[in-house]
Design an enzyme around this catalytic site. Structure first.
Site, PDB file in Angstrom:
ATOM      1  N   ARG A 137      30.351  28.640  36.107  1.00  0.00           N
ATOM      2  CA  ARG A 137      30.886  27.650  35.161  1.00  0.00           C
ATOM      3  C   ARG A 137      32.382  27.883  35.023  1.00  0.00           C
ATOM      4  O   ARG A 137      32.828  28.978  34.689  1.00  0.00           O
ATOM      5  CB  ARG A 137      30.218  27.766  33.781  1.00  0.00           C
ATOM      6  CG  ARG A 137      30.475  26.522  32.914  1.00  0.00           C
ATOM      7  CD  ARG A 137      29.996  26.709  31.484  1.00  0.00           C
ATOM      8  NE  ARG A 137      30.851  27.625  30.753  1.00  0.00           N
ATOM      9  CZ  ARG A 137      30.411  28.683  30.072  1.00  0.00           C
ATOM     10  NH1 ARG A 137      29.125  28.971  30.044  1.00  0.00           N
ATOM     11  NH2 ARG A 137      31.248  29.469  29.448  1.00  0.00           N
ATOM     12  N   GLU A 153      38.957  30.086  32.369  1.00  0.00           N
ATOM     13  CA  GLU A 153      38.333  31.168  33.130  1.00  0.00           C
ATOM     14  C   GLU A 153      37.242  30.591  34.017  1.00  0.00           C
ATOM     15  O   GLU A 153      36.791  29.461  33.834  1.00  0.00           O
ATOM     16  CB  GLU A 153      37.751  32.236  32.202  1.00  0.00           C
ATOM     17  CG  GLU A 153      36.619  31.743  31.319  1.00  0.00           C
ATOM     18  CD  GLU A 153      36.067  32.837  30.423  1.00  0.00           C
ATOM     19  OE1 GLU A 153      36.425  34.012  30.605  1.00  0.00           O
ATOM     20  OE2 GLU A 153      35.268  32.508  29.528  1.00  0.00           O
ATOM     21  N   ASN A 155      33.463  31.651  35.208  1.00  0.00           N
ATOM     22  CA  ASN A 155      32.332  32.542  34.937  1.00  0.00           C
ATOM     23  C   ASN A 155      31.419  32.621  36.149  1.00  0.00           C
ATOM     24  O   ASN A 155      30.936  31.594  36.636  1.00  0.00           O
ATOM     25  CB  ASN A 155      31.527  32.024  33.736  1.00  0.00           C
ATOM     26  CG  ASN A 155      32.366  31.893  32.487  1.00  0.00           C
ATOM     27  OD1 ASN A 155      32.561  32.837  31.755  1.00  0.00           O
ATOM     28  ND2 ASN A 155      32.889  30.695  32.243  1.00  0.00           N
ATOM     29  N   SER A 160      26.240  30.421  30.515  1.00  0.00           N
ATOM     30  CA  SER A 160      25.267  30.026  29.487  1.00  0.00           C
ATOM     31  C   SER A 160      25.195  28.519  29.233  1.00  0.00           C
ATOM     32  O   SER A 160      26.086  27.763  29.589  1.00  0.00           O
ATOM     33  CB  SER A 160      25.602  30.737  28.173  1.00  0.00           C
ATOM     34  OG  SER A 160      26.915  30.428  27.774  1.00  0.00           O
ATOM     35  N   LYS A 298      38.815  38.726  35.038  1.00  0.00           N
ATOM     36  CA  LYS A 298      40.101  38.156  34.620  1.00  0.00           C
ATOM     37  C   LYS A 298      41.232  38.578  35.559  1.00  0.00           C
ATOM     38  O   LYS A 298      42.126  37.796  35.869  1.00  0.00           O
ATOM     39  CB  LYS A 298      40.430  38.599  33.186  1.00  0.00           C
ATOM     40  CG  LYS A 298      39.368  38.288  32.147  1.00  0.00           C
ATOM     41  CD  LYS A 298      39.190  36.812  31.928  1.00  0.00           C
ATOM     42  CE  LYS A 298      38.315  36.532  30.725  1.00  0.00           C
ATOM     43  NZ  LYS A 298      36.952  37.089  30.827  1.00  0.00           N
ATOM     44  N   LYS A 352      44.156  38.996  27.422  1.00  0.00           N
ATOM     45  CA  LYS A 352      42.730  39.044  27.749  1.00  0.00           C
ATOM     46  C   LYS A 352      42.352  40.362  28.410  1.00  0.00           C
ATOM     47  O   LYS A 352      42.987  40.783  29.375  1.00  0.00           O
ATOM     48  CB  LYS A 352      42.370  37.901  28.713  1.00  0.00           C
ATOM     49  CG  LYS A 352      42.501  36.508  28.113  1.00  0.00           C
ATOM     50  CD  LYS A 352      41.957  35.472  29.079  1.00  0.00           C
ATOM     51  CE  LYS A 352      41.831  34.107  28.428  1.00  0.00           C
ATOM     52  NZ  LYS A 352      41.181  33.137  29.325  1.00  0.00           N
ATOM     53  N   GLU A 356      33.533  39.718  29.463  1.00  0.00           N
ATOM     54  CA  GLU A 356      32.893  38.417  29.359  1.00  0.00           C
ATOM     55  C   GLU A 356      32.345  38.255  27.946  1.00  0.00           C
ATOM     56  O   GLU A 356      32.149  39.222  27.221  1.00  0.00           O
ATOM     57  CB  GLU A 356      31.760  38.286  30.379  1.00  0.00           C
ATOM     58  CG  GLU A 356      32.218  38.430  31.830  1.00  0.00           C
ATOM     59  CD  GLU A 356      33.213  37.371  32.245  1.00  0.00           C
ATOM     60  OE1 GLU A 356      33.135  36.233  31.753  1.00  0.00           O
ATOM     61  OE2 GLU A 356      34.096  37.689  33.062  1.00  0.00           O
ATOM     62  N   GLY A 357      32.053  36.993  27.563  1.00  0.00           N
ATOM     63  CA  GLY A 357      31.524  36.734  26.225  1.00  0.00           C
ATOM     64  C   GLY A 357      32.652  36.533  25.232  1.00  0.00           C
ATOM     65  O   GLY A 357      33.808  36.892  25.471  1.00  0.00           O
ATOM     66  N   ARG A 439      32.124  22.374  24.400  1.00  0.00           N
ATOM     67  CA  ARG A 439      32.079  23.152  23.170  1.00  0.00           C
ATOM     68  C   ARG A 439      33.234  22.728  22.267  1.00  0.00           C
ATOM     69  O   ARG A 439      34.366  22.592  22.724  1.00  0.00           O
ATOM     70  CB  ARG A 439      32.180  24.649  23.468  1.00  0.00           C
ATOM     71  CG  ARG A 439      30.918  25.237  24.074  1.00  0.00           C
ATOM     72  CD  ARG A 439      31.122  26.663  24.553  1.00  0.00           C
ATOM     73  NE  ARG A 439      32.031  26.698  25.684  1.00  0.00           N
ATOM     74  CZ  ARG A 439      32.381  27.808  26.329  1.00  0.00           C
ATOM     75  NH1 ARG A 439      31.901  28.962  25.931  1.00  0.00           N
ATOM     76  NH2 ARG A 439      33.197  27.765  27.352  1.00  0.00           N
TER      77      ARG A 439
END
Length: 463
Positions: A137, A153, A155, A160, A298, A352, A356-357, A439
């Site tokens: 993603r 970013e 993923n 998710s 990253k 950063k 992740e998350g 989102r």
């Protein structure tokens, strides 16, 4: 930066112009729809949630009205998805690039160091991953000043919400159809979202390519989810047969899908690391493999943004130009001029770590404080971070609903484009854009995770 011409099509009605009675109707119908169609998550306020299937569920946090989004930028994001899929695969095969790019990071970041150890062992034994599966993603924000769609970013592990995001698109289409006279809009302007089926199709195709009809697809989950297999259980119940077959609790495993393993908190002891190595040494299809996992870090994202680096992996100049067009500014902390500017103008940067998350990034005055602290320590810990240009998206109006309560807010949004990729030896079997995730969060919030409580699930309305 170049500036793109803004679309002139009519956006959806301003949610803040909808009167309170209609908002309540929308909320009530949305709650019923969520209950009937499974747009649900476990209720964190209940002790029983997660222990008994289907017990103590609550609707997922959602926006009641979809977010207007320029169709040209939607098409752009969809177009580059297969190119990013291919890039991840090519980067993952360049062990020297991964090890060299992350060499400074491994000295100061124990978690990245352990991942690189596993990667090094796989390079030493020269294991060839014939079947490679990626469920990715790529996340973007639309910068208000330049009108450019900029990547936040990429993923490559535990991407998710492919399931719930599809349901949100259906929810919004249903509400717009039901209240078409009250909200002058076209439900068909919400693009189709088939992420969950495309993810399932890719997993099933990878299972089929493995070639053992008795083998299973295994989901690796965090301990508190209480389902499928945790890393510790895999260490306790797993074994590697001579031919490379992974057997867990008596069952051969064809495909491993990681919903855990991306954060240090997932590794409570050496048991979890042993399980990760065991799986990597097996011939099961890993999603992601350790090299795919590292390719999504990253630091690698920052390295790929450097001049002439994409050319190491891609030949097509048009494809390279399309990727570069959506790269935000990315820098390592050994670039002194950038670090100085970030200290002077911290509001223009995001700091950063290799994590992740949600909840890990550093913003605002905290950027200056963190950089000055790293300079004072002089331990080389700056290699654990990158600096990224801060993107300033347009502030919009939304109606957000969490735990049955709706409220109007000023918000910003982030678009995630899913991608599925499957290759067996030299044959690419799947490489496509595979749905999307929108989102939306309160504009004053820096972080954007839904599960972490910062944002709600949304969909897009093309204008």
């Amino acid at each position: 930066m170049q500036t793109q011409v803004e679309d002139s099509a009519k956006p959806i009605v301003d949610p803040h112009d909808i009167d309170a009675k209609l908002v309540q109707k929308l909320a009530n119908d949305a709650l019923v729809w969520c209950s009937l169609r499974g747009l649900l998550v476990g209720d964190r306020n209940s002790e029983r949630s997660g222990t008994v299937p289907g017990v103590d569920m609550v609707h997922a946090p959602v926006a009641l009205i979809p977010m207007s989004f320029p169709e040209s930028h939607w098409k752009q994001a969809c177009e580059v998805a297969p190119i990013f899929n291919e890039l991840v695969d090519r980067v993952s095969q360049d062990g020297e690039f991964l090890q060299q790019s992350l060499s400074r990071t491994r000295k100061v970041d124990p978690f990245t160091s352990r991942l690189l150890e596993i990667h090094s062992k796989m390079l030493e034994i020269n294991t060839i991953e014939e079947i490679r599966l990626g469920l990715h993603r790529s996340d973007y924000m639309l910068d208000e000043q330049t009108k450019l769609l900029l990547q936040i970013e990429l993923n490559t592990i535990s991407s998710s919400f492919p399931g719930l995001s599809c349901l949100v698109s259906e929810l919004h289409r249903s509400l717009l159809q039901q209240y078409r006279e009250d909200i002058a809009s076209d439900p068909n302007r919400i693009p189709a979202n088939n992420a969950v089926n495309q993810f399932a199709e890719a997993l099933a195709k990878a299972w089929n390519e493995y070639g053992d009809p008795r083998a299973v697809i295994m989901f690796v989950v965090q301990a508190e989810e209480r389902n499928i297999k945790t890393l510790a259980e895999i260490d306790a119940l797993g074994e590697l047969q001579q031919d490379g077959t992974l057997v867990v609790d008596g069952q051969a495993v064809a495909v491993i899908y990681f919903r855990a393993g991306y954060a240090p908190s997932d590794y409570h002891s050496e048991s979890e690391w042993k399980a990760r190595l065991l799986m990597e040494q097996s011939r099961a299809v890993k999603c992601p493999s350790i090299s795919y996992h590292l390719a999504g870090s990253k630091k690698i994202q920052q390295e790929l943004a450097k001049p002439n680096v994409l050319e190491r992996f891609l030949e097509n100049k048009d494809d390279i130009a399309k990727l570069r067009k959506c790269f935000a500014g990315l820098w390592s902390l050994d670039e002194s001029d950038i670090v100085k500017d970030a200290i002077d103008r911290p509001e223009l940067y995001v700091m950063k770590p290799q994590r992740e998350g949600g909840g890990n990034n550093i913003y605002g005055e905290d950027v200056r404080d963190a950089l000055l602290k790293l300079q004072k320590e002089g331990t080389g810990s700056d290699a654990a971070y990158i600096l990224m240009q801060r993107i300033f998206p347009k502030i919009s109006h939304s109606i957000l609903m969490r735990e049955g309560i709706s409220h109007k807010e000023q918000t910003i949004s982030e678009l995630g484009i899913y991608g599925t990729y499957l290759r067996n030896k030299t044959e690419v079997l799947i490489n496509q854009q595979a749905g999307y995730l929108m989102r939306t969060k309160v504009s004053s919030s820096n972080e954007g995770g839904v599960a972490a409580g910062f944002a709600v699930l949304d969909s897009i309305y093309l204008v």
